[in-house]
Scaffold this motif. Structure first.
Motif, PDB file in Angstrom:
ATOM      1  N   SER A  65       0.847  -1.186   0.072  1.00  0.00           N
ATOM      2  CA  SER A  65      -0.019   0.176  -0.057  1.00  0.00           C
ATOM      3  C   SER A  65       0.941   1.296   0.109  1.00  0.00           C
ATOM      4  O   SER A  65       0.391   2.386  -0.517  1.00  0.00           O
ATOM      5  N   PHE A  66       2.133   1.168   0.571  1.00  0.00           N
ATOM      6  CA  PHE A  66       2.896   2.469   0.504  1.00  0.00           C
ATOM      7  C   PHE A  66       3.441   2.850  -0.904  1.00  0.00           C
ATOM      8  O   PHE A  66       3.752   4.044  -0.716  1.00  0.00           O
ATOM      9  N   TYR A  67       3.159   2.162  -1.639  1.00  0.00           N
ATOM     10  CA  TYR A  67       3.572   2.342  -3.166  1.00  0.00           C
ATOM     11  C   TYR A  67       2.733   3.659  -3.722  1.00  0.00           C
ATOM     12  O   TYR A  67       3.022   4.172  -4.651  1.00  0.00           O
ATOM     13  N   GLU A  68       1.822   3.817  -3.204  1.00  0.00           N
ATOM     14  CA  GLU A  68       0.751   5.026  -3.411  1.00  0.00           C
ATOM     15  C   GLU A  68       1.515   6.342  -3.900  1.00  0.00           C
ATOM     16  O   GLU A  68       1.369   6.784  -4.724  1.00  0.00           O
TER      17      GLU A  68
ATOM     18  N   ASN B  41      -9.839   9.243   7.096  1.00  0.00           N
ATOM     19  CA  ASN B  41      -8.697  10.098   7.219  1.00  0.00           C
ATOM     20  C   ASN B  41      -7.548   9.850   6.234  1.00  0.00           C
ATOM     21  O   ASN B  41      -6.869  10.685   5.866  1.00  0.00           O
ATOM     22  N   ALA B  42      -7.711   8.477   5.594  1.00  0.00           N
ATOM     23  CA  ALA B  42      -6.825   8.066   4.677  1.00  0.00           C
ATOM     24  C   ALA B  42      -6.954   8.869   3.562  1.00  0.00           C
ATOM     25  O   ALA B  42      -8.052   9.434   2.914  1.00  0.00           O
ATOM     26  N   SER B  43      -5.747   8.888   2.671  1.00  0.00           N
ATOM     27  CA  SER B  43      -5.469   9.860   1.413  1.00  0.00           C
ATOM     28  C   SER B  43      -6.016   9.463   0.218  1.00  0.00           C
ATOM     29  O   SER B  43      -6.143   9.999  -0.820  1.00  0.00           O
ATOM     30  N   SER B  44      -6.462   8.258   0.153  1.00  0.00           N
ATOM     31  CA  SER B  44      -6.957   7.657  -1.027  1.00  0.00           C
ATOM     32  C   SER B  44      -7.912   6.592  -0.806  1.00  0.00           C
ATOM     33  O   SER B  44      -8.098   5.881   0.300  1.00  0.00           O
ATOM     34  N   GLU B  45      -8.766   6.165  -1.690  1.00  0.00           N
ATOM     35  CA  GLU B  45      -9.764   4.873  -1.620  1.00  0.00           C
ATOM     36  C   GLU B  45      -8.998   3.854  -1.503  1.00  0.00           C
ATOM     37  O   GLU B  45      -9.592   3.002  -0.443  1.00  0.00           O
ATOM     38  N   LEU B  46      -8.007   3.542  -2.126  1.00  0.00           N
ATOM     39  CA  LEU B  46      -7.309   2.443  -1.477  1.00  0.00           C
ATOM     40  C   LEU B  46      -6.736   2.193  -0.155  1.00  0.00           C
ATOM     41  O   LEU B  46      -6.892   1.315   0.358  1.00  0.00           O
ATOM     42  N   LEU B  47      -6.146   3.510   0.394  1.00  0.00           N
ATOM     43  CA  LEU B  47      -5.619   3.601   1.701  1.00  0.00           C
ATOM     44  C   LEU B  47      -6.968   3.162   2.792  1.00  0.00           C
ATOM     45  O   LEU B  47      -6.768   2.753   3.879  1.00  0.00           O
ATOM     46  N   VAL B  48      -8.079   3.839   2.436  1.00  0.00           N
ATOM     47  CA  VAL B  48      -9.157   3.829   3.147  1.00  0.00           C
ATOM     48  C   VAL B  48      -9.420   2.010   3.326  1.00  0.00           C
ATOM     49  O   VAL B  48      -9.689   1.679   4.391  1.00  0.00           O
ATOM     50  N   GLN B  49      -9.414   1.388   2.179  1.00  0.00           N
ATOM     51  CA  GLN B  49      -9.686  -0.203   2.145  1.00  0.00           C
ATOM     52  C   GLN B  49      -8.669  -0.723   3.197  1.00  0.00           C
ATOM     53  O   GLN B  49      -8.781  -1.662   4.007  1.00  0.00           O
ATOM     54  N   ALA B  50      -7.371  -0.119   2.927  1.00  0.00           N
ATOM     55  CA  ALA B  50      -6.146  -0.836   3.961  1.00  0.00           C
ATOM     56  C   ALA B  50      -6.475  -0.775   5.415  1.00  0.00           C
ATOM     57  O   ALA B  50      -6.101  -1.434   5.972  1.00  0.00           O
ATOM     58  N   VAL B  51      -6.983   0.431   5.541  1.00  0.00           N
ATOM     59  CA  VAL B  51      -7.219   0.826   7.158  1.00  0.00           C
ATOM     60  C   VAL B  51      -8.277  -0.343   7.463  1.00  0.00           C
ATOM     61  O   VAL B  51      -8.320  -0.925   8.630  1.00  0.00           O
TER      62      VAL B  51
ATOM     63  N   LEU C 196      -4.541   9.896  18.635  1.00  0.00           N
ATOM     64  CA  LEU C 196      -4.448  11.262  18.228  1.00  0.00           C
ATOM     65  C   LEU C 196      -3.217  11.203  17.027  1.00  0.00           C
ATOM     66  O   LEU C 196      -3.397  11.995  16.082  1.00  0.00           O
ATOM     67  N   TRP C 197      -2.004  10.579  17.566  1.00  0.00           N
ATOM     68  CA  TRP C 197      -0.927  10.773  16.258  1.00  0.00           C
ATOM     69  C   TRP C 197      -1.357   9.991  15.168  1.00  0.00           C
ATOM     70  O   TRP C 197      -1.071  10.401  14.079  1.00  0.00           O
ATOM     71  N   ALA C 198      -2.019   8.900  15.230  1.00  0.00           N
ATOM     72  CA  ALA C 198      -2.342   8.103  14.084  1.00  0.00           C
ATOM     73  C   ALA C 198      -3.198   8.933  13.045  1.00  0.00           C
ATOM     74  O   ALA C 198      -3.045   9.005  11.879  1.00  0.00           O
ATOM     75  N   ASN C 199      -4.249   9.498  13.769  1.00  0.00           N
ATOM     76  CA  ASN C 199      -5.078  10.468  12.784  1.00  0.00           C
ATOM     77  C   ASN C 199      -4.413  11.592  12.400  1.00  0.00           C
ATOM     78  O   ASN C 199      -4.506  12.136  11.130  1.00  0.00           O
ATOM     79  N   ASN C 200      -3.533  12.190  13.025  1.00  0.00           N
ATOM     80  CA  ASN C 200      -2.952  13.258  12.635  1.00  0.00           C
ATOM     81  C   ASN C 200      -1.799  12.834  11.290  1.00  0.00           C
ATOM     82  O   ASN C 200      -1.834  13.546  10.281  1.00  0.00           O
ATOM     83  N   ARG C 201      -1.083  11.858  11.568  1.00  0.00           N
ATOM     84  CA  ARG C 201      -0.187  11.516  10.602  1.00  0.00           C
ATOM     85  C   ARG C 201      -0.994  10.744   9.237  1.00  0.00           C
ATOM     86  O   ARG C 201      -0.505  11.294   8.073  1.00  0.00           O
ATOM     87  N   VAL C 202      -1.979  10.130   9.478  1.00  0.00           N
ATOM     88  CA  VAL C 202      -2.598   9.326   8.316  1.00  0.00           C
ATOM     89  C   VAL C 202      -3.365  10.750   7.647  1.00  0.00           C
ATOM     90  O   VAL C 202      -3.631  10.569   6.204  1.00  0.00           O
ATOM     91  N   SER C 203      -3.813  11.735   8.274  1.00  0.00           N
ATOM     92  CA  SER C 203      -4.318  12.771   7.740  1.00  0.00           C
ATOM     93  C   SER C 203      -3.494  13.576   6.636  1.00  0.00           C
ATOM     94  O   SER C 203      -4.001  14.203   5.666  1.00  0.00           O
TER      95      SER C 203
ATOM     96  N   VAL D  98      -5.107   8.042  -7.293  1.00  0.00           N
ATOM     97  CA  VAL D  98      -5.237   6.805  -6.973  1.00  0.00           C
ATOM     98  C   VAL D  98      -6.656   6.459  -6.423  1.00  0.00           C
ATOM     99  O   VAL D  98      -7.149   6.729  -5.541  1.00  0.00           O
ATOM    100  N   ALA D  99      -7.352   5.817  -7.436  1.00  0.00           N
ATOM    101  CA  ALA D  99      -8.856   5.659  -7.093  1.00  0.00           C
ATOM    102  C   ALA D  99      -9.347   4.471  -7.957  1.00  0.00           C
ATOM    103  O   ALA D  99      -8.914   4.218  -9.253  1.00  0.00           O
ATOM    104  N   SER D 100     -10.674   3.889  -7.563  1.00  0.00           N
ATOM    105  CA  SER D 100     -11.196   2.910  -8.619  1.00  0.00           C
ATOM    106  C   SER D 100     -11.629   3.435 -10.022  1.00  0.00           C
ATOM    107  O   SER D 100     -11.468   2.713 -11.033  1.00  0.00           O
ATOM    108  N   GLU D 101     -11.788   4.824 -10.095  1.00  0.00           N
ATOM    109  CA  GLU D 101     -12.233   5.506 -11.525  1.00  0.00           C
ATOM    110  C   GLU D 101     -10.881   6.376 -11.770  1.00  0.00           C
ATOM    111  O   GLU D 101     -11.283   7.007 -12.563  1.00  0.00           O
ATOM    112  N   GLY D 102      -9.885   6.200 -11.105  1.00  0.00           N
ATOM    113  CA  GLY D 102      -8.755   7.212 -11.316  1.00  0.00           C
ATOM    114  C   GLY D 102      -7.608   6.679 -12.330  1.00  0.00           C
ATOM    115  O   GLY D 102      -8.007   5.779 -13.234  1.00  0.00           O
TER     116      GLY D 102
END
Length: 452
Positions: A301-304, A388-398, A366-373, A317-321
Motif C-alpha cells: 500500500s505504501f507504493y501509492e 482520514n486516509a488519503s485515497s480510496e485504496l488506503l481507506v480499504q487498507a485501514v 491522536l497521532w495516528a489520525n494526525n499522521r494519516v491525515s 489513486v482511485a477505482s475510477e482514477g
C-alpha cells in the motif's frame, strides 16, 4: 522489508561519522506553528517540558520524513519538547553499532521485529512505559503486541503499517479491454496469460533493486503466496523454522511465483527481459503502467506515494482514477482474508520522561489520525478513522487492518533471523530469477539458517 530512499543532501553527525553512517536531518522547527495557532487541549496529558529534546532516527526519508515531522509539530509546540528526526538508508545496518558504542538516538524507528529483538537481546533498549503499553492494549490487535515483545517484555508500540499484496493496475485499461478483477490465484494467472497473448505488452512490471537490500520485493511475492496457498499456521511454522526453508510447501510457493518472475512472457513490461528485474529500482518499477507498457505491478500500500514521484497529484489513486489496486486474490474463492504487511516500532535507548511522553503520543489514536491525515500511509491503530486516509485504496487498507476477521501476518523476512531474512533470502531471490533452480535456492537459504 520496509522501503528506504536516498536523499540528495545529508547532514553528518559526529557519532554517525565514526561508523560511516550518514543521516539526513529533519527538525520540528520547519513544521512548527506558532503556539497561539494550536489548540493544546489534546496534548495536556503528555505534560510540559522546558527545553527538553528527543532525538529520533529511522529509515523514513524524503516526503514521508517531512510528513512524519509535521505529524508531531503540535506536540512539540504544546509540550515544549523539541524532536530532531534524522533519517538514513543505513539505519538498519548501523543502529546496533551506534547502540553498542553509546551513540544511539533517544528513539529508533525500527521496521523489523527481528531487528527489535536483536536490540533487546543486546541490552540496549528501555521497556515501553505503562502508558505506552496501555495504548497498545487499547488500540491494536494483540498480534502487534507480540511483534514488539521479547522475553515477556514489551519494548515498543506499533507506529505506521502497510498492507502488502496489492496488485496495481490502470482502471481505464481494464474497462477498455474488458478485464475483470481476478477472484482467485488461478484467475490471476488466466488474466496474465490473456494479456501476454494479446502481444501489446508484457503483463507484469517488476523491480527488485534496492541497494544492499536488492531482492526484497521478491520475498514479498513468496510470502503472499505462502499465506494464501498454505494458510497462517504453515506461514508461522515457516518463519519460525518449525518447517525447513526447503520444505515442499515453500517450493510450491516459489514455483507459483516463478510462473511470473522467471518468465520472459510475463515480465518485464516497459523495461526489458527477466534479467532487468534485479536492476530496476522498486520505486520506479510500476510506473510503466502509466504509459500502457505493462498492466500489473505487485507492491504494498505504501507504493501509492510513488505514482506522483514529484509530490504532485496528476495521477489519482482511485477505482475510477489513473491507477488503483486489488489485493492478490486467495487460492480459492471464499477463503478467509489473509494478508501480509509491515510496520515500524519506535524503540527507546534513553530512559527519560520526555522520551516516554513522545512515545506515548506516537502510540495514541491522536497521532495516528494526525499522521494519516497528511497522506500516503496508514496505521493499524483501531482509533484511526479510515476516512482520514488519503485515497480510496488506503481507506480499504485501514479497514482491512481494523477488521477482526482479517488474518494479518508481518512480513516473513522481517521476522526471520537477519542471516536469512535480510541476507540469504534476498540473495536467493536474485539468484533464482537469474536462473538457479528452486531446489538450489531453497537448499542454500536453509543452510544459512542459524543453528540457534
Amino acid at each position: 522489508m520496509r522501503l528506504t530512499r536516498h536523499r540528495r543532501w545529508a547532514v553528518p553527525i559526529v557519532a554517525a561519522a565514526a561508523v560511516g553512517l550518514t543521516l539526513t536531518a529533519c527538525t520540528g522547527d520547519i513544521a512548527n506553528e506558532e503556539a497561539g495557532d494550536v489548540d493544546c487541549s489534546d496534548y495536556e496529558e503528555y505534560g510540559t517540558f522546558d527545553g527538553a529534546e528527543v532525538t529520533v532516527a529511522g529509515t523514513i526519508l524524503d516526503l514521508e520524513a517531512d510528513r512524519l515531522v509535521e505529524s508531531w509539530s503540535d506536540f512539540e509546540t504544546c509540550t515544549g519538547i523539541s524532536v530532531d528526526y534524522q533519517g538514513s538508508s543505513e539505519f538498519e545496518a548501523q543502529i546496533a553499532v551506534l547502540a553498542e558504542g553509546g551513540n544511539a538516538p533517544d528513539v529508533g524507528i525500527v521496521p523489523q521485529p527481528g531487528l527489535l529483538k536483536r536490540l533487546a537481546d543486546g541490552g540496549w533498549l528501555i521497556p515501553a512505559s505503562d502508558p505506552v503499553v496501555a495504548n497498545i492494549d487499547e488500540f491494536w490487535d494483540p498480534i502487534w503486541k507480540e511483534y514488539a515483545t521479547v522475553d515477556d517484555t514489551v519494548w515498543a508500540a506499533p507506529l505506521m503499517a502497510s498492507v502488502k499484496g496489492w496488485v496495481w493496475y490502470s482502471p481505464d485499461e481494464f474497462e477498455e479491454k474488458g478485464y475483470e478483477i481476478p477472484q482467485t490465484l488461478d484467475e490471476l494467472k488466466e488474466l496474465s496469460d490473456t494479456i501476454a497473448a494479446e502481444g501489446d505488452h508484457k503483463p507484469w512490471c517488476v523491480g527488485l533493486e534496492s541497494g544492499d537490500a536488492t531482492g526484497w520485493p521478491g520475498t514479498d511475492w513468496i510470502e503472499d503466496y505462502m499465506i494464501r496457498l498454505h494458510g497462517a499456521d504453515v506461514y508461522d511454522q515457516w518463519v519460525t523454522h518449525e518447517i525447513p526453508f526447503n520444505d515442499p510447501q515453500v517450493a510450491e510457493a516459489f514455483d507459483a511465483v516463478g510462473e511470473y518472475l522467471k518468465s520472459d512472457d510475463m515480465v518485464n513490461g516497459g523495461i526489458g527481459d527477466v534479467s532487468t528485474l534485479v536492476t530496476e529500482a522498486f520505486q520506479t518499477a510500476g510506473l510503466p503502467i502509466l504509459e500502457g507498457e505493462c498492466s500489473l505491478h505487485h507492491q504494498a500500500s505504501f507504493y501509492e506515494t510513488f505514482w506522483n514521484p514529484e509530490g504532485g497529484d496528476e495521477n489519482t489513486v482511485a477505482s475510477e482514477g489513473t491507477v488503483f489496486g486489488f489485493l492478490l486474490p486467495p487460492a480459492n474463492a471464499g477463503d478467509p482474508l489473509s494478508v501480509t504487511g509491515g510496520g515500524e516500532f519506535p524503540v527507546a535507548f534513553r530512559d527519560a520522561e520526555e522520551v516516554e511522553a513522545f512515545r506515548t503520543y506516537l502510540s495514541s489514536d491522536l497521532w495516528a489520525n494526525n499522521r494519516v491525515s497528511l497522506g500516503g500511509v496508514v496505521s493499524a491503530n483501531k482509533g484511526l478513522d479510515p476516512e482520514n486516509a488519503s485515497s480510496e485504496l488506503l481507506v480499504q487498507a485501514v479497514e482491512i487492518l481494523q477488521d477482526p476477521e482479517t488474518t494479518f501476518r508481518f512480513d516473513g523476512s522481517d521476522l526471520m533471523p537477519g542471516a536469512v531474512g535480510a541476507d540469504s533470502f534476498w540473495k536467493g531471490i536474485v539468484a533464482w530469477v537469474g536462473g538457479e533452480s528452486t531446489e538450489q535456492v531453497l537448499d542454500t537459504v536453509e543452510a544459512s539458517w542459524p543453528a540457534s
